[in-house]
Enzyme design. Structure first.
Site, PDB file in Angstrom:
ATOM      1  N   ARG A  50       0.945  -1.257   0.007  1.00  0.00           N
ATOM      2  CA  ARG A  50      -0.091   0.051  -0.067  1.00  0.00           C
ATOM      3  C   ARG A  50       0.967   1.265  -0.176  1.00  0.00           C
ATOM      4  NH1 ARG A  50      -5.257  -1.744   3.468  1.00  0.00           N
ATOM      5  NH2 ARG A  50      -6.201  -2.540   1.772  1.00  0.00           N
ATOM      6  N   LYS A 229     -19.220 -16.064   1.663  1.00  0.00           N
ATOM      7  CA  LYS A 229     -20.475 -15.862   2.004  1.00  0.00           C
ATOM      8  C   LYS A 229     -21.434 -15.227   0.918  1.00  0.00           C
ATOM      9  CE  LYS A 229     -19.860 -14.744   6.593  1.00  0.00           C
ATOM     10  NZ  LYS A 229     -20.059 -13.702   7.290  1.00  0.00           N
ATOM     11  N   GLY A 381     -10.256  -7.990  -1.263  1.00  0.00           N
ATOM     12  CA  GLY A 381      -8.999  -7.890  -0.660  1.00  0.00           C
ATOM     13  C   GLY A 381      -8.313  -9.113  -1.349  1.00  0.00           C
ATOM     14  N   GLY A 406     -13.857  -3.358   0.152  1.00  0.00           N
ATOM     15  CA  GLY A 406     -15.040  -2.707   0.194  1.00  0.00           C
ATOM     16  C   GLY A 406     -15.510  -1.691  -0.887  1.00  0.00           C
TER      17      GLY A 406
HETATM   18  P1  ADP Z   1     -12.791 -10.854  -1.091  1.00  0.00           P
HETATM   19  O1  ADP Z   1     -12.140 -10.398  -0.006  1.00  0.00           O
HETATM   20  O2  ADP Z   1     -12.107 -10.998  -2.283  1.00  0.00           O
HETATM   21  O3  ADP Z   1     -14.026 -10.224  -1.327  1.00  0.00           O
HETATM   22  P2  ADP Z   1     -14.192 -12.956   0.458  1.00  0.00           P
HETATM   23  O4  ADP Z   1     -13.709 -12.145   1.555  1.00  0.00           O
HETATM   24  O5  ADP Z   1     -15.635 -12.943   0.019  1.00  0.00           O
HETATM   25  O6  ADP Z   1     -13.206 -12.566  -0.867  1.00  0.00           O
HETATM   26  O7  ADP Z   1     -13.853 -14.362   0.464  1.00  0.00           O
HETATM   27  C1  ADP Z   1     -12.295 -14.866   0.529  1.00  0.00           C
HETATM   28  C2  ADP Z   1     -12.261 -16.118   1.425  1.00  0.00           C
HETATM   29  O8  ADP Z   1     -13.259 -17.340   1.106  1.00  0.00           O
HETATM   30  C3  ADP Z   1     -10.908 -16.937   1.195  1.00  0.00           C
HETATM   31  O9  ADP Z   1     -10.401 -16.935   2.508  1.00  0.00           O
HETATM   32  C4  ADP Z   1     -11.390 -18.198   0.891  1.00  0.00           C
HETATM   33  O10 ADP Z   1     -10.546 -19.147   1.495  1.00  0.00           O
HETATM   34  C5  ADP Z   1     -12.714 -18.591   1.327  1.00  0.00           C
HETATM   35  N1  ADP Z   1     -13.297 -19.531   0.531  1.00  0.00           N
HETATM   36  C6  ADP Z   1     -13.500 -19.557  -0.913  1.00  0.00           C
HETATM   37  N2  ADP Z   1     -14.136 -20.649  -1.168  1.00  0.00           N
HETATM   38  C7  ADP Z   1     -14.055 -21.389  -0.143  1.00  0.00           C
HETATM   39  C8  ADP Z   1     -14.592 -22.616   0.143  1.00  0.00           C
HETATM   40  N3  ADP Z   1     -15.091 -23.605  -0.880  1.00  0.00           N
HETATM   41  N4  ADP Z   1     -14.585 -23.277   1.327  1.00  0.00           N
HETATM   42  C9  ADP Z   1     -14.095 -22.542   2.368  1.00  0.00           C
HETATM   43  N5  ADP Z   1     -13.526 -21.286   2.070  1.00  0.00           N
HETATM   44  C10 ADP Z   1     -13.767 -20.820   0.852  1.00  0.00           C
END
Ligand code: ADP
Ligand code: MG
Length: 425
Positions: A50, A229, A381, A406
């Site tokens: 960053r 989620k 992230g 975000g």
């Molecule tokens: P971002 O930060 O890019 O928006 P998220 O925070 O929504 O992404 O999700 C990232 C997390 O989701 C990662 O730590 C990853 O390990 C987890 N993840 C993705 N698919 C699975 C899965 N099938 N089972 C368990 N964890 C998962």
């Protein structure tokens, strides 16, 4: 509309020999190494990306002879314990939320190394000390203010606090994309008071790339959503259904969609309270003529701690199996949708990519994305971290990897972000 309409770029602002307030995002990950004998060291920066990302704007301003007053937040300082007698004055001067571990002094030291100049860090971001440092700055010199969140006025978007900050500078530039979705004083109340204001080089790139996705994405447009989620991503799914031709859903959130379609995902994590929502989103997609691609095969294991997995069709997940990644047939199906695409947006890893046995789907999708020749944008992230972890120069070949988790999602949702709107003239 041009996403940058009405926003001045740093190149258009009169910064020569002026005191320039640059809001950056130095909210870096810290690690405290207190293991073993010997003196405890203070927190150290475990990833300085960053800080590096802010360098083009800072160098530009230094070369043009601005006097740089750089400012950032770091972490979530909270009101501390009642100060001990004798401490009271010092604490008051440094903000109610003063937390020594969240000082920006280590960032100042790192910035000094990277810019190869001295970086002064006054004890507090406002007040006489900061004003004096600002006044004494010469052209091309740099100071870094202490953590803005040491003062509750920062998160409260407080006008009096913003007025204090405004008194330090003549011109305002925002380069902190990771902070523009929050109406906090340094990105909102402060620029609202400044006549000369605009965006830095990093913020300009972010607004241009993400703005293109919202205003004028070229078709065919494919979006890929994954991550932990469904509940985190409802608004993004709804917004994307208005724009894309194909929506790929992977990651843990795919389990809920598969379950909503009647697939027995066995021990895979699902959000039971989101099954009806998933069903209604799938129906909405049909109504809009959007093709939704769900996993056809997955890598399963008995637990998140497992060190190996087994690839199976989604219809044959064994008892006790958890889907922790998408399988190779699914990656191939996604790659096929990418062929001929003009725009691809990706948020959310396809699996538990932090562990090698469950990273193949995420890395495979990343590779297929850069091989497509489309305009490719990654937001989020963990998604950005995944693209860097994919190696093989994949990150360098993405058109844009957003630095704001975000903020990038809120922009893609079509929201107006307070820290961007306030910059428009
Ligand atoms: P971002 O930060 O890019 O928006 P998220 O925070 O929504 O992404 O999700 C990232 C997390 O989701 C990662 O730590 C990853 O390990 C987890 N993840 C993705 N698919 C699975 C899965 N099938 N089972 C368990 N964890 C998962
Ligand atoms: Mg995340």
């Amino acid at each position: 509309m041009d996403p940058l309409a009405g926003i001045k770029k740093i190149g258009d602002l009169p910064i020569e020999n002026r005191r320039l307030f640059v809001r950056v995002d130095f909210n870096v990950p810290l690690s405290t190494s207190s293991l073993g004998p010997g003196p405890k060291t203070g927190p150290s920066i475990s990833d300085d990306s960053r800080i590096r990302e802010a360098l083009p704007t800072l160098k530009h301003a230094m070369e043009r002879g601005a006097k740089l007053i750089v400012a950032s937040h770091l972490g979530r300082p909270k009101p501390g314990k009642k100060p001990a007698k004798g401490d009271a004055v010092a604490t008051e001067q440094r903000g109610e939320n003063f937390t020594p571990e969240l000082s920006l002094v280590p960032c100042g030291a790192r910035l000094a190394e990277l810019l190869k100049v001295e970086v002064i860090v006054p004890e507090d971001c406002i007040g006489d000390g900061a004003r004096k440092v600002g006044r004494d700055l010469k052209s091309g010199q740099v100071c870094l203010l202490e953590n803005l969140r040491f003062h509750p006025g920062e998160e409260a978007d407080d006008d009096a606090f913003a007025a204090e900050l405004a008194s330090l500078a003549d011109v305002y530039v925002d380069d902190a994309f990771g902070a523009v979705h929050r109406a906090h004083a340094s990105v909102h109340a402060l620029p609202a008071r400044m006549r000369e204001k605009g965006c830095g080089l990093l913020l300009e790139k972010e607004i241009a790339a993400l703005g293109k996705l919202i205003e004028s994405p070229e078709s065919p447009y494919v979006a890929v959503l994954g991550g932990a989620k469904v509940s985190d991503k409802i608004a993004v799914v709804e917004a994307l259904l208005e724009k894309v031709g194909v929506l790929v859903i992977g990651g843990a959130m795919a389990n809920t969609f598969l379950a909503a379609k009647g697939v027995d995902v066995k021990a895979s994590r699902i959000e039971k309270d989101k099954l009806a929502l998933a069903r209604s989103l799938l129906e909405k997609a049909i109504g809009k003529g959007v093709e939704v691609v769900l996993p056809v095969d997955v890598v399963v294991a008995p637990s998140l701690e497992s060190t190996s997995g087994q690839t199976v069709d989604v219809a044959s997940i064994p008892d006790g199996g958890m889907a922790l990644d998408i399988g190779p047939r699914t990656v191939a199906a996604v790659a096929e949708r990418f062929r001929g695409a003009k725009t691809i947006f990706w948020n959310g890893p396809m699996g538990l990519f932090e562990k090698a046995p469950f990273a193949g789907g995420t890395f495979g999708v990343a590779r297929a994305m850069v091989e497509s020749g489309a305009f490719t944008v990654v937001g989020g992230g963990d998604s950005a971290a995944a693209v860097h972890a994919a190696k093989d120069g994949i990150a360098e070949r993405m058109s844009h990897i957003s630095t704001g988790g975000g903020a990038s999602l809120e922009l893609v949702e079509g929201k107006k972000l307070p820290g961007i709107e306030v910059l428009r003239q």
